[in-house]
Design an enzyme around this catalytic site. Structure first.
Site, PDB file in Angstrom:
ATOM      1  CG  ASP A 115       8.242  -0.881  33.411  1.00 46.54           C
ATOM      2  OD1 ASP A 115       7.184  -1.655  33.509  1.00 46.54           O
ATOM      3  OD2 ASP A 115       8.614  -0.152  32.583  1.00 46.54           O
ATOM      4  N   GLY A 172      -2.817  -3.734  33.996  1.00 42.99           N
ATOM      5  CA  GLY A 172      -2.457  -5.264  34.089  1.00 42.99           C
ATOM      6  C   GLY A 172      -3.119  -5.804  32.685  1.00 42.99           C
ATOM      7  CB  THR A 217       0.098  -5.567  28.169  1.00 37.24           C
ATOM      8  OG1 THR A 217      -0.440  -4.529  27.650  1.00 37.24           O
ATOM      9  CG2 THR A 217       1.043  -6.566  27.280  1.00 37.24           C
ATOM     10  CG  LEU A 218       1.438  -8.954  34.024  1.00 40.09           C
ATOM     11  CD1 LEU A 218       2.538  -9.239  33.296  1.00 40.09           C
ATOM     12  CD2 LEU A 218       1.811  -8.144  35.196  1.00 40.09           C
ATOM     13  CE  LYS A 227       1.179   3.850  37.510  1.00 35.56           C
ATOM     14  NZ  LYS A 227       0.618   4.808  36.675  1.00 35.56           N
ATOM     15  CG  ASP A 265      10.448   6.788  28.444  1.00 34.10           C
ATOM     16  OD1 ASP A 265       9.663   7.276  27.739  1.00 34.10           O
ATOM     17  OD2 ASP A 265      10.695   5.609  28.340  1.00 34.10           O
ATOM     18  NE  ARG A 318      14.197   5.417  29.091  1.00 34.46           N
ATOM     19  CZ  ARG A 318      13.889   5.086  27.894  1.00 34.46           C
ATOM     20  NH1 ARG A 318      14.496   5.393  26.774  1.00 34.46           N
ATOM     21  NH2 ARG A 318      12.664   4.755  27.677  1.00 34.46           N
TER      22      ARG A 318
END
Length: 90
Positions: free
Chosen positions: A13, A18, A20-21, A44, A72, A78
């Protein structure tokens, strides 16, 4: 999950810092996919995530916290029909 030799596309989303990615990309890369890509609604503009290549990007945004359209804050906002910057003063 066995991804060896498969085309893998991660859906995100918001690409924020970054952290975790990067871990997910590292883990999946070690499993030998044929290709590995990222699709994100928002990314971002942050120095921390400049090196993360997003193959399919909806919009680039500033560092503000956003809500709406499924995003959310404590289970609130949300269901807004749009993405909005959350302002704690309002």
């Amino acid at each position: 999950m066995d991804v060896a030799g498969k085309d893998v596309l991660l859906f995100e989303d918001v690409v924020d810092t970054g952290l975790t990615l990067r871990k997910i990309l590292e883990l999946l890369s070690s499993r030998g996919p044929r290709s590995l890509g990222i699709a994100a609604l928002l990314k971002k503009r942050l120095p921390e995530n400049r090196d993360i290549p997003v193959d399919f990007l909806g919009f680039e945004i500033g560092p503000e916290f956003v809500v709406g359209y499924g995003l959310d804050l404590d289970e609130k906002y949300r269901n807004l029909p749009h993405v909005a910057v959350w302002d704690p003063k309002k």
